[in-house]
Design an enzyme around this catalytic site. Structure first.
Site, PDB file in Angstrom:
ATOM      1  N   ARG A 144       0.802  -1.226   0.000  1.00 22.79           N
ATOM      2  CA  ARG A 144       0.000   0.000   0.000  1.00 22.79           C
ATOM      3  C   ARG A 144       0.832   1.272   0.000  1.00 22.79           C
ATOM      4  O   ARG A 144       0.317   2.336  -0.349  1.00 22.79           O
ATOM      5  CB  ARG A 144      -1.022  -0.049   1.128  1.00 22.79           C
ATOM      6  CG  ARG A 144      -2.126  -1.077   0.810  1.00 22.79           C
ATOM      7  CD  ARG A 144      -3.153  -1.212   1.902  1.00 22.79           C
ATOM      8  NE  ARG A 144      -2.584  -1.681   3.155  1.00 22.79           N
ATOM      9  CZ  ARG A 144      -2.498  -2.950   3.521  1.00 22.79           C
ATOM     10  NH1 ARG A 144      -2.937  -3.897   2.726  1.00 22.79           N
ATOM     11  NH2 ARG A 144      -1.977  -3.282   4.671  1.00 22.79           N
TER      12      ARG A 144
ATOM     13  N   GLU B 256       3.996 -10.952  14.100  1.00 21.37           N
ATOM     14  CA  GLU B 256       3.294 -11.531  15.252  1.00 21.37           C
ATOM     15  C   GLU B 256       3.209 -13.049  15.125  1.00 21.37           C
ATOM     16  O   GLU B 256       3.148 -13.767  16.104  1.00 21.37           O
ATOM     17  CB  GLU B 256       1.864 -10.973  15.351  1.00 21.37           C
ATOM     18  CG  GLU B 256       1.730  -9.478  15.402  1.00 21.37           C
ATOM     19  CD  GLU B 256       1.802  -8.813  14.031  1.00 21.37           C
ATOM     20  OE1 GLU B 256       1.056  -9.191  13.105  1.00 21.37           O
ATOM     21  OE2 GLU B 256       2.626  -7.907  13.877  1.00 21.37           O
TER      22      GLU B 256
END
Length: 182
Positions: free
Chosen positions: A69, A106
C-alpha cells in the site's frame, strides 16, 4: 494546521472505515478503500503529505514505498515533489541484485528487499506506507536504507495505531502520520 488543512484532514478521516473483529476477534481493522475510491479525499491526503514534506525538508531525493500500500501513495507524492520513487518489496518480487532484511511478525518471519542500485549512499529518503502498527515492517525498511547507506529523513504513514507503539520502535527515525488512532 491551517483551517484548510484541518478540513482536508477531516475529509480523509471520514473516508477511513472501521471493521471490528477483522481479520480476527478483537482487532479493529482500519480500511482505506473508501479513501482510495474518493478522488477528492485521496487528493486531500496527498495535499497534506506534500505540504508536510515541503515544510519539513528542503531536500528529498527519493520516496521509497513499502509493499504494497505504500505503492498507492508514494508514486503520486514523488511525482508531485518532482523526485523518484523506489520499491521495497516482499522477498522474491524484484529482479536483479537485491539487499534484504528479515524481521519478525506476530505470527512468524518475513523478509523485505530492495534492488541494490535503487538508492545511492547519502541520498535523502522518505519511507512511506499506509499504516504504522507495531513498526516491524517500517523498521526493516529503515534497516534496508542503512545497508544502502541512505539517509532516512522520515517514516511517513497515512494511519498510525498509537497504542501499538510502532513509532517508539523506529527511534531515532522521525514518524509523521496523517491520522492517529488509539
Amino acid at each position: 494546521m491551517s483551517g484548510e488543512r484541518e478540513a482536508q484532514r477531516r475529509l480523509v478521516e471520514g473516508r477511513v472505515r472501521a471493521f471490528p473483529d477483522f481479520p480476527c476477534l478483537g482487532v479493529l481493522f482500519r480500511d482505506i478503500t473508501p479513501l482510495l475510491k474518493d478522488p477528492i479525499a485521496f487528493r486531500a491526503a496527498i495535499d497534506i503529505l506534500e505540504a508536510h514534506l515541503k515544510a519539513s525538508y528542503p531536500q528529498i531525493d527519493l520516496i521509497a514505498g513499502l509493499d504494497a500500500r505504500g505503492f498507492l501513495f508514494g508514486p503520486v507524492l514523488a511525482q508531485r515533489l518532482g523526485i523518484g520513487f523506489v520499491l521495497i518489496r516482499k522477498k522474491g518480487k524484484l529482479p536483479g541484485l537485491t539487499e534484504s532484511v528479515s524481521y519478525a511478525l506476530e505470527y512468524g518471519q518475513a523478509e523485505l528487499e530492495i534492488q541494490s542500485d535503487a538508492v545511492e549512499p547519502g541520498q535523502k529518503v522518505i519511507l512511506i506506507d499506509d499504516l504504522l502498527a507495531t513498526g516491524g515492517t517500517m523498521c526493516a525498511a529503515c534497516e534496508l536504507m542503512k545497508k544502502l547507506k541512505a539517509d532516512v529523513l522520515e517514516c511517513l504513514v497515512v494511519l498510525e495505531l498509537k497504542s501499538l507503539k510502532g513509532a517508539e520502535k523506529l527511534k531515532p527515525f522521525p514518524v509523521y502520520s496523517l491520522l492517529q488512532y488509539d
